[in-house]
Structure formats: structure tokens, C-alpha cells
Scaffold this motif. Structure first.
Motif, mmCIF file in Angstrom:
data_model
loop_
_atom_site.group_PDB
_atom_site.id
_atom_site.type_symbol
_atom_site.label_atom_id
_atom_site.label_comp_id
_atom_site.label_asym_id
_atom_site.label_seq_id
_atom_site.Cartn_x
_atom_site.Cartn_y
_atom_site.Cartn_z
ATOM 1 N N ASP A 47 0.835 -1.233 0.135
ATOM 2 C CA ASP A 47 -0.064 0.125 -0.030
ATOM 3 C C ASP A 47 0.953 1.192 0.181
ATOM 4 O O ASP A 47 0.829 2.078 0.787
ATOM 5 C CB ASP A 47 -1.144 -0.224 1.218
ATOM 6 N N HIS A 49 0.596 3.496 -2.565
ATOM 7 C CA HIS A 49 -0.357 4.675 -2.707
ATOM 8 C C HIS A 49 0.526 5.739 -3.486
ATOM 9 O O HIS A 49 0.099 6.818 -2.768
ATOM 10 C CB HIS A 49 -1.165 4.856 -1.688
ATOM 11 N N ASP A 87 -1.617 -1.953 -4.116
ATOM 12 C CA ASP A 87 -2.215 -0.604 -3.967
ATOM 13 C C ASP A 87 -0.746 0.172 -4.085
ATOM 14 O O ASP A 87 -0.570 1.103 -3.430
ATOM 15 C CB ASP A 87 -2.692 -0.142 -2.863
ATOM 16 N N HIS A 196 -3.312 -8.976 -2.656
ATOM 17 C CA HIS A 196 -3.500 -7.848 -2.118
ATOM 18 C C HIS A 196 -4.580 -7.546 -0.907
ATOM 19 O O HIS A 196 -4.539 -7.177 0.314
ATOM 20 C CB HIS A 196 -3.967 -6.516 -3.185
ATOM 21 N N HIS A 229 -3.963 -4.123 2.263
ATOM 22 C CA HIS A 229 -5.251 -3.635 1.974
ATOM 23 C C HIS A 229 -5.869 -2.721 3.274
ATOM 24 O O HIS A 229 -6.647 -1.633 3.101
ATOM 25 C CB HIS A 229 -6.121 -4.946 1.557
ATOM 26 N N HIS A 231 -4.308 -1.822 5.715
ATOM 27 C CA HIS A 231 -3.253 -0.381 6.283
ATOM 28 C C HIS A 231 -3.197 -0.975 7.736
ATOM 29 O O HIS A 231 -2.990 0.296 8.519
ATOM 30 C CB HIS A 231 -3.807 0.845 5.975
#
Ligand SMILES: [Zn+2]
Length: 294
Positions: A47, A49, A87, A196, A229, A231
Motif C-alpha cells: 500500500d 499509494h 495498491d 493484496h 489492503h 493498512h
């Protein structure tokens, strides 16, 4: 059939296969025992991002700043390779997101092979455009990015739960689950799955998680499932498998959760997970969680 390595591949072979040809050629030679039984050291990130716009923040976190902090830690760590749990991009998997990610990850990719799975904020075609070396000549499962790698007496199966970009729930789908069943029958080596999505029953999780467990049930050699996913950093157990939820690099959803990555040391009997927190709740920074399986 997927690209499988020789029956007793060395760690270096695994790493060569997990990364690009160019990466394997420049793999930094460091002192280590030869053979497949010495521990395998992996950086585990999830993640990230990464947005196209480097100044973007969310919940007070800057994903670009965070990855910029994490990369030198990963480069300085004693690791054989890196896995990213999806992510990768901020929201929609824009080409510009991946361009920035690729730039930020360059030192990690130069250090050793990097394996990546896709999350709900990724875009498969844009991802492959940015990382063409990770695109197989022929997809093992149509419209899914899967891979199997072996090292250190372990097998890593990378699954693709991306259903549609920026749509929260994930799905493996029938074809990928059928492929997985065959793949798991092909080797009795202790196996770790990287995907994920979380495996619960909420609307935003892996929609066919129960069907995934149906596939896994006869395969007791699947020891652990690693995912992101949520976090959130935790290790739980389901049906005797260790479920390792990686913290996010980009930002947490809850102040109690750390932001950062996990340094891991794998053997055929388990894994030591050491949290490298750079933000959020850092109280467990440096703590090692030892996970064992039978
Ligand atoms: Zn995420």
C-alpha cells in the motif's frame, strides 16, 4: 504451466526469476551461504499509494515522502529481494503514478529483485507499461498478473485480486483459483501466498476468500498468506495458516496503526517479521514477531 525453476533452485535463481534479467545481472554479490536452505531475507512493503503529484497528502501523510524514507532503509537492510503487496498507485493506477513509483523504487530495484502484486487502486495495463520486465510473454491466467517463485526451500505464489481500478472489493476469479489449485498440486514445498486483499467477509474484502480457502484446504503445505489492503499490521491464523497483514507505507486508516514496512527472514519452518515503522503508531518499531508453522 507457469515458469518453474529446477527442483532445487538456489536463492539466486529465485531472485533472478522474481526480478528482471537486468536486475539479476546486477544483483549485488554479498557474502552468503550457497544452497536453498539458508534463510531468505525479504523486505515486505504494501500500500505505497504513490500519486503523480508528489505533494499529495492523506490523513496528514505524504505517500511520496514515506516511500522516500523507506527506500534507503530497504537498500541498507540485509535483504535478498523485496515484495510489494499492491495498491502501488494512489487511487486509479494512472501512468503518471507508476512513473513516479518507478523512479522512487529505482534504488530498491537496483539492489535486488522486486515482486509486486496488484491492488484495488492499481491498473493492470498501466502497471505493465511502467514495469514491462514483469509482464510475462503469455499470461498464465488471462487478465491476471500471477507468478510463482521458489527460494530457500519455500515457494511464493503471487496472486492478482484486482477486480477493477478504484473499486474496493477484490476477486481472484474462477480461472485463477483453478490455476492455483493446479499450482499447489505441482509441489509439496512449504508455500506462501501473496495477494493484496484481506480475507474477511466485509464488502470491501476479497469476495472469493472462502472459495480461496476451499482451494487451499487439501494443501497443508500452504503455510502463510501475506496481504495488505487494511493498512493494518497484524498476524492471525485461519485453518492453521498464518495470515500476515502488512502495514501500509503510504498512510494508516487509524492512529493506532504503524506506517512503514516489515523486514522478514524466512525458513521452511517459519518467518521472523521485524516492523520498521516510520510513522503512525511507532511503539512496536523494531519488534520482531516470530511466526512458526508445522
Ligand atoms: Zn491501500
Amino acid at each position: 504451466m507457469p515458469l518453474l525453476l529446477s527442483p532445487s533452485p538456489t536463492r539466486r535463481q529465485f531472485l533472478a526469476a522474481a526480478g528482471t534479467a537486468a536486475v539479476s545481472l546486477t544483483f549485488a554479490p554479498r557474502a552468503r551461504a550457497q544452497g536453498g536452505t539458508s534463510p531468505l531475507r525479504l523486505a515486505l512493503l504494501s500500500d505505497t499509494h504513490i500519486p503523480a503529484d508528489a505533494t499529495e497528502t492523506y490523513r496528514g501523510f505524504s505517500p511520496v515522502e514515506n516511500l522516500t524514507k523507506v527506500v534507503p532503509q530497504v537498500v541498507a537492510a540485509n535483504i535478498d529481494g523485496t515484495l510489494l503487496g499492491g495498491d502501488l498507485a494512489r487511487l486509479k493506477g494512472l501512468p503518471e503514478d507508476y512513473a513516479r513509483l518507478k523512479g522512487l523504487l529505482a534504488p530498491v530495484m537496483a539492489k535486488g529483485p522486486v515482486g509486486m502484486v496488484l491492488g484495488n487502486h492499481d491498473h493492470r495495463a498501466n502497471f505493465f507499461e511502467a514495469f514491462p520486465a514483469l509482464k510475462p510473454a503469455t499470461a498464465v491466467v488471462a487478465n491476471k498478473h500471477t507468478a510463482t517463485r521458489e527460494a530457500g526451500g519455500l515457494r511464493f505464489v503471487l496472486l492478482d485480486s484486482l477486480l477493477a481500478p478504484d473499486v474496493t472489493p477484490g476477486q481472484l476469479g474462477n480461472a485463477q483459483r483453478a490455476w492455483l489449485a493446479k499450482e499447489l498440486s505441482a509441489s509439496a514445498q512449504p508455500t506462501v501466498i501473496l495477494v493484496h486483499h484481506t480475507l474477511g467477509t466485509n464488502d470491501g474484502e476479497l469476495m472469493d476468500a472462502d472459495r480461496l480457502f476451499d482451494v487451499l484446504r487439501p494443501h497443508r503445505h500452504v503455510k502463510a498468506i501475506v496481504y495488505g489492503h487494511s493498512h493494518k499490521y497484524e498476524v492471525i491464523e485461519r485453518e492453521g495458516r498464518q495470515l500476515i497483514n502488512l502495514p501500509a507505507v503510504g498512510y494508516n486508516f487509524n492512529d493506532n496503526e504503524p506506517v512503514g514496512w516489515v523486514e522478514s527472514v524466512w525458513t521452511s519452518e517459519g518467518v521472523d517479521l521485524t516492523l520498521r515503522a516510520i510513522g503512525g503508531n511507532q511503539s512496536a518499531n523494531g519488534q520482531t514477531t516470530s511466526v512458526h508453522w508445522e
